[in-house]
Write an enzyme that holds these catalytic residues in place. Structure first.
Site, PDB file in Angstrom:
ATOM      1  N   HIS A  46       0.831  -1.211   0.000  1.00  0.00           N
ATOM      2  CA  HIS A  46       0.000   0.000   0.000  1.00  0.00           C
ATOM      3  C   HIS A  46       0.862   1.256   0.000  1.00  0.00           C
ATOM      4  CE1 HIS A  46      -3.091   2.917   1.076  1.00  0.00           C
ATOM      5  NE2 HIS A  46      -2.263   3.341   2.018  1.00  0.00           N
ATOM      6  N   GLU A  47       1.850   1.294   0.865  1.00  0.00           N
ATOM      7  CA  GLU A  47       2.664   2.504   1.025  1.00  0.00           C
ATOM      8  C   GLU A  47       3.463   2.827  -0.234  1.00  0.00           C
ATOM      9  OE1 GLU A  47       2.667   4.588   3.441  1.00  0.00           O
ATOM     10  OE2 GLU A  47       1.648   3.537   5.072  1.00  0.00           O
TER      11      GLU A  47
END
EC number: 3.2.1.14
Length: 288
Positions: free
Chosen positions: A148-149
């Site tokens: 996600h990051e």
């Protein structure tokens, strides 16, 4: 010979025998004298077997860095927990490539992040303290958050970070002073941010986090080690509370209690996918 003399001689003999024992046989709970090192196996003594780097858990350790105490066991594959699978078994090259392979060819992370660098950064307790399913869930959670990051390991640095906020927390600047011209925006797999996190990560893994924060984006080993440091310091201990607790530990101020649900759900979807890849149920409490 009188009884008193005999008793005296026996006492002297006992003291002599005890005194001849190596110091390493005493204080198995590591109540060592100040000048003795406590080995990883719980014995006091001097020299490399007791004080050497990687062998010493307390006392005047060489290098000044005690290690986490270990218990002698039958040798196993490093990183193997109660379930019998090592982190390297679970995070196969195919699994890693399946993530980074989704990143566009133009992504800076495409030629930066490697499975080897991740494995070299793995903490002995990471994915290694619970059941086989627990361990797989922790590994799935870690990769869900970094996916996600970084958008599937595409990004190394926060987009437009160099022209944005410096991430210098003035309330903590006295203890962790921000260096002139340096910015502490998100970098690396978990997008390490803020001056205090860079400072503490640097102290833990051995780089100048305040003076050279860029290293998290230029050295892949430092990058993964910084991410692993953050995980083990802030996230590892809440894994037993469910995936939602890990999101709270990483970005709870912005993604919990109904805030930014698209972001929070993106993390959850990655987590569910990786749990499925590992053949384990994701468990309860996925939201925060």
């Amino acid at each position: 010979m009188t009884l008193l003399l005999k008793n005296t001689l026996y006492l002297a003999l006992i003291i002599s025998v005890i005194s001849s024992f190596p110091t390493s046989l005493f204080a198995q709970n590591c109540g060592c004298a100040p000048n003795l090192c406590c080995s990883n196996f719980g014995f006091c003594g001097t020299g490399t077997p007791y004080c050497g780097v990687g062998n010493c858990q307390s006392g005047p350790c060489e290098g000044g860095t005690p290690t986490t105490p270990t218990t002698p066991t039958t040798p196993t594959t490093p990183g193997t927990g109660g379930g019998g699978s090592s982190v390297s078994d679970i995070v196969s090259q195919a699994f890693f490539d399946g993530i980074i392979g989704q990143a566009a060819a133009s992504c800076p992370g495409k030629n930066f992040y490697t499975r080897a660098a991740f494995l070299s950064a793995v903490d002995p307790k990471f994915g290694n303290e619970g059941s086989s399913d627990d361990n797989k869930r922790e590994i799935a959670a870690f990769f869900a958050h970094i996916s996600h990051e970084t958008t599937n390991l595409c990004h190394i640095e926060e987009r437009d970070g160099d022209v944005g906020d410096a991430y210098c927390d003035q309330d903590k600047a006295a203890q962790y002073p921000c260096a002139a011209g340096k910015k502490y925006y998100g970098r690396g797999p978990l997008q390490l941010s803020w001056n205090y996190n860079y400072a503490l990560a640097g102290q833990a893994i051995g780089f100048d986090g305040l003076g050279n924060p860029e290293k998290v984006a230029t050295d892949v080993n430092t990058s993964f080690k910084a991410a692993m440091w953050f995980w083990m310091t802030n996230v590892h201990s809440v894994m037993n509370q469910g995936f939602g607790a890990t999101t709270k530990a990483i970005n709870g101020a912005l993604e919990c209690n109904g805030q930014n649900q698209d972001q929070a759900n993106d993390r959850i979807q990655f987590y569910k996918k990786y749990c499925a890849d590992f053949g384990v149920a994701p468990g309860d409490n996925l939201t925060c």
